[in-house]
Write a protein that holds these residues in place. Structure first.
Motif, mmCIF file in Angstrom:
data_model
loop_
_atom_site.group_PDB
_atom_site.id
_atom_site.type_symbol
_atom_site.label_atom_id
_atom_site.label_comp_id
_atom_site.label_asym_id
_atom_site.label_seq_id
_atom_site.Cartn_x
_atom_site.Cartn_y
_atom_site.Cartn_z
ATOM 1 N N SER A 5 0.944 -0.793 -0.154
ATOM 2 C CA SER A 5 0.015 -0.321 0.052
ATOM 3 C C SER A 5 1.176 1.281 0.209
ATOM 4 O O SER A 5 1.740 1.504 0.646
ATOM 5 C CB SER A 5 -0.592 0.225 1.030
ATOM 6 O OG SER A 5 -1.659 -1.155 1.363
ATOM 7 N N GLN A 6 0.283 2.035 -1.058
ATOM 8 C CA GLN A 6 1.367 3.915 -1.169
ATOM 9 C C GLN A 6 0.615 4.434 -0.766
ATOM 10 O O GLN A 6 -0.993 4.550 -0.773
ATOM 11 C CB GLN A 6 1.605 3.628 -2.479
ATOM 12 C CG GLN A 6 2.537 1.925 -3.282
ATOM 13 C CD GLN A 6 3.446 1.880 -2.768
ATOM 14 O OE1 GLN A 6 4.045 2.452 -2.236
ATOM 15 N NE2 GLN A 6 3.429 0.604 -3.053
ATOM 16 N N SER A 7 1.213 5.580 0.250
ATOM 17 C CA SER A 7 0.509 6.767 0.227
ATOM 18 C C SER A 7 0.190 7.511 -1.240
ATOM 19 O O SER A 7 0.660 7.188 -2.067
ATOM 20 C CB SER A 7 1.719 7.779 1.250
ATOM 21 O OG SER A 7 2.858 7.781 0.672
ATOM 22 N N ASP A 8 -0.938 8.209 -0.474
ATOM 23 C CA ASP A 8 -1.184 9.074 -1.999
ATOM 24 C C ASP A 8 -0.131 9.566 -3.059
ATOM 25 O O ASP A 8 0.521 10.681 -2.061
ATOM 26 C CB ASP A 8 -2.425 10.401 -1.422
ATOM 27 C CG ASP A 8 -3.385 9.249 -1.005
ATOM 28 O OD1 ASP A 8 -3.722 7.954 -1.006
ATOM 29 O OD2 ASP A 8 -4.545 10.171 -0.588
ATOM 30 N N GLN A 10 2.644 8.615 -4.206
ATOM 31 C CA GLN A 10 3.997 7.877 -3.822
ATOM 32 C C GLN A 10 4.665 7.241 -4.893
ATOM 33 O O GLN A 10 5.875 7.320 -4.522
ATOM 34 C CB GLN A 10 3.842 7.237 -2.485
ATOM 35 C CG GLN A 10 5.266 6.042 -1.672
ATOM 36 C CD GLN A 10 5.762 7.469 -1.627
ATOM 37 O OE1 GLN A 10 4.953 7.724 -0.033
ATOM 38 N NE2 GLN A 10 7.206 7.922 -1.084
ATOM 39 N N GLU A 167 9.045 4.457 -4.848
ATOM 40 C CA GLU A 167 7.594 3.372 -4.799
ATOM 41 C C GLU A 167 7.900 2.753 -2.767
ATOM 42 O O GLU A 167 6.871 3.245 -2.540
ATOM 43 C CB GLU A 167 6.759 2.095 -4.858
ATOM 44 C CG GLU A 167 7.641 0.964 -5.410
ATOM 45 C CD GLU A 167 7.604 1.204 -6.574
ATOM 46 O OE1 GLU A 167 8.961 -0.364 -6.688
ATOM 47 O OE2 GLU A 167 8.772 2.419 -7.202
ATOM 48 N N MET A 331 4.227 -0.656 7.484
ATOM 49 C CA MET A 331 3.886 0.016 5.915
ATOM 50 C C MET A 331 4.307 -1.150 4.539
ATOM 51 O O MET A 331 3.517 -0.911 3.535
ATOM 52 C CB MET A 331 5.247 1.166 5.917
ATOM 53 C CG MET A 331 5.048 2.557 7.135
ATOM 54 S SD MET A 331 6.301 3.014 6.802
ATOM 55 C CE MET A 331 5.504 4.582 8.190
ATOM 56 N N GLN A 335 -0.516 1.741 4.132
ATOM 57 C CA GLN A 335 -0.537 3.327 4.009
ATOM 58 C C GLN A 335 -0.148 3.944 5.472
ATOM 59 O O GLN A 335 -0.423 4.349 6.088
ATOM 60 C CB GLN A 335 -1.605 3.890 3.474
ATOM 61 C CG GLN A 335 -1.987 2.952 2.089
ATOM 62 C CD GLN A 335 -3.268 4.052 1.487
ATOM 63 O OE1 GLN A 335 -3.520 5.312 1.531
ATOM 64 N NE2 GLN A 335 -4.015 4.290 0.658
ATOM 65 N N ARG A 337 0.636 7.037 5.516
ATOM 66 C CA ARG A 337 -0.109 8.565 6.171
ATOM 67 C C ARG A 337 -0.605 8.222 6.914
ATOM 68 O O ARG A 337 -1.234 7.956 7.682
ATOM 69 C CB ARG A 337 -0.875 9.007 4.495
ATOM 70 C CG ARG A 337 -1.601 10.612 4.997
ATOM 71 C CD ARG A 337 -2.494 11.097 3.975
ATOM 72 N NE ARG A 337 -3.226 10.224 3.310
ATOM 73 C CZ ARG A 337 -4.670 9.762 3.713
ATOM 74 N NH1 ARG A 337 -4.949 11.182 4.299
ATOM 75 N NH2 ARG A 337 -5.741 9.103 3.002
ATOM 76 N N LYS A 338 -1.589 7.218 6.768
ATOM 77 C CA LYS A 338 -2.135 5.899 7.681
ATOM 78 C C LYS A 338 -2.410 5.912 8.882
ATOM 79 O O LYS A 338 -2.901 5.823 10.134
ATOM 80 C CB LYS A 338 -3.883 4.831 6.968
ATOM 81 C CG LYS A 338 -4.785 5.794 5.955
ATOM 82 C CD LYS A 338 -5.252 4.373 4.601
ATOM 83 C CE LYS A 338 -6.263 4.991 3.926
ATOM 84 N NZ LYS A 338 -6.708 4.506 2.898
ATOM 85 N N THR A 379 8.313 9.288 8.190
ATOM 86 C CA THR A 379 7.249 9.698 7.054
ATOM 87 C C THR A 379 6.858 10.977 7.037
ATOM 88 O O THR A 379 6.368 11.387 6.024
ATOM 89 C CB THR A 379 6.032 9.030 8.121
ATOM 90 O OG1 THR A 379 6.324 7.820 8.652
ATOM 91 C CG2 THR A 379 4.471 8.715 7.041
ATOM 92 N N HIS A 445 -1.403 15.405 2.151
ATOM 93 C CA HIS A 445 -0.812 14.281 1.255
ATOM 94 C C HIS A 445 -1.332 14.470 -0.089
ATOM 95 O O HIS A 445 -1.341 14.297 -0.834
ATOM 96 C CB HIS A 445 -1.760 12.981 0.873
ATOM 97 C CG HIS A 445 -2.751 13.250 1.591
ATOM 98 N ND1 HIS A 445 -3.945 13.737 2.283
ATOM 99 C CD2 HIS A 445 -4.144 12.482 0.738
ATOM 100 C CE1 HIS A 445 -5.127 13.645 2.240
ATOM 101 N NE2 HIS A 445 -5.384 12.826 1.406
#
Length: 450
Positions: A5-8, A10, A167, A331, A335, A337-338, A379, A445
């Motif tokens: 899962s990537q951050s928006d 990413q 990524e 991670m 994500q 960010r989450k 992060t 983000h």
């Protein structure tokens, strides 16, 4: 191993090209940043750079030991003792732009060497500072060390993010920062007992001492820092020699030569970077406030002896290290960010408990805060420089400048503590900091604006 899962955004992270002309001959000196092959000749330089995270974490985590030690040796208030943090983190603000300029112009390796030399000089300056019995000289030595750390962090943080697939930049930086957490455990548990004498004289006891006895006491207290910092300085100089003789990958921004739009103005057009600067300012302020006054909190709320409190500070560092490794693992499935949102909410709750709690519950709460703070710096950093391209080094310098929060916010805590007579009330400062970080996690983000 790529993140699941990537951050928006990413997948639009740092687009940099590895040019390993200095350390690879079998492929005409060129490599690709997305080819993170452990057999590449630049793996050792990667490991060497990762070791820097341990060294600057080590010296930073001696500051919570220095604060109660020098407070006692020089009869300082909480505000005055907080100047230890201020002298360290004001250097980040003063030197971040010069460090960024040197790194951009002469490369990562040169910036790292300058940082190591200043780091080593500042550590050795603790010897004459202790001999002088002047508090201001300790602050000066810490400032020189921090100038070196500014160069190291300005170069090493973005360097790690580009040594591999974009990524997985956040995961890779969290892994490197995990060694910072290892240092947070070793520094107070191993070196702390060497510095803290365990002699706690009251003001009346010191007033009743003869001039010669008092001078002898203060001299012995000040002298206890000389050997640990002298050894540290010598080790840092050895590391600098190893770096000098190691071929480092020549990592350059894609199309950096003659590229247009590489400027501070262009970098600051990024909403992610602007949010990252603000969030990092408050995160460093929170981290320094919580860690630097840990021993004061433990001795005041739980009645622990100074030496025992230092041991719990070691567990604080251990929790920070374990949090980094755990965060890096999580991670793969959550994500970044989450995960940052979740950890920040937990820390807001824990900080409220630290302010209102009593006894050992406060100590255990502070240790838990360290665990959930662990992923925040890397992060926020990787989210802040995401998508900057050939402005990455400029963005890195600006985020490193925001570390000045560690200089400005601890004195605020000290003022509140001195005014209210309660160190716990001072912890309303990190509480406010976590609230700002939560706003960043929800808003930082968003896509960059042109």
């Amino acid at each position: 191993m790529a993140l699941k899962s990537q951050s928006d955004g990413q997948n639009k992270a740092i687009s940099l090209e590895m040019q390993t002309k200095d350390c690879s001959s079998d492929k005409k000196g060129n490599g690709n940043s997305s080819d993170f092959n452990p057999n590449k000749k630049w793996l050792f330089p990667f490991m060497l750079v990762t070791s820097l995270f341990f060294f600057w974490g080590f010296v930073h985590n001696l500051d919570p030991i220095l604060i109660p030690h020098l407070r006692k040796a020089f009869s300082l208030t909480d505000l005055e003792s907080s100047l230890i943090d201020s002298s360290v983190f004001i250097a980040y603000f003063a030197m971040a732009l010069p460090a960024g300029y040197v790194t951009r112009k002469y490369g990562y390796k040169f910036g790292i060497l300058i940082g190591l030399i200043l780091f080593g000089i500042g550590s050795i300056l603790f010897v004459p500072a202790a001999n002088s019995l002047q508090y201001i000289y300790f602050l000066g030595a810490l400032f020189v060390i921090a100038c070196g750390l500014t160069f190291l962090e300005t170069a090493a943080n973005p360097y790690v993010t580009v040594l591999g697939p974009p990524e997985t930049a956040t995961k890779r930086l969290n892994f490197a920062q995990s060694f910072n957490g290892l240092a947070a455990f070793i520094a107070p548990t191993v070196v702390g007992p060497m510095i803290l004498s365990g002699k706690n004289l009251t003001e009346s006891e010191m007033a009743n001492m003869s001039t010669a006895a008092l001078e002898s006491y203060l001299a012995s207290e000040a002298a206890s820092v000389k050997m640990p910092y002298l050894i540290l300085g010598l080790i840092i100089f050895v590391v600098a020699v190893v770096f000098y003789f190691t071929n480092m990958p020549d990592v350059k921004d894609e199309n950096s030569e003659g590229a247009e739009g590489s400027s501070f103005g262009a970098a600051l057009k990024s909403m992610k970077l602007r949010w990252g600067i603000v969030a990092q300012f408050f995160y460093i302020g929170a981290q320094v406030c919580v860690g630097s006054f840990f021993i004061k909190m433990a001795t005041t709320t739980a009645g622990l002896e100074e030496g025992t409190a230092a041991k719990y500070l070691g567990f604080y560092g251990l929790a920070f290290m374990l949090g980094r490794f755990a965060g890096t693992f999580l991670m793969q499935y959550i994500q970044p960010r989450k995960l940052l949102i979740l950890y920040t909410i937990i820390n807001i709750i824990l900080t409220v408990l630290a302010i209102t709690g009593t006894g050992m519950m406060v100590v255990y709460t502070l240790i838990a805060i360290a665990f959930f703070m662990s992923i925040m710096f890397p992060t926020i950093f990787s989210m802040g420089i995401d998508g900057l391209g050939n402005n990455t080094k400029i963005g890195s310098s600006l985020i490193v400048m925001s570390i000045v929060g560690g200089a400005l916010l601890p004195p605020v805590l000290g003022v509140i503590s001195d005014a209210t007579g309660s160190i716990q009330m001072g912890y309303s400062v990190p509480l406010a900091c976590f609230a700002v970080i939560l706003l960043f996690a929800f808003n930082g983000h968003k896509a960059n604006k042109a």
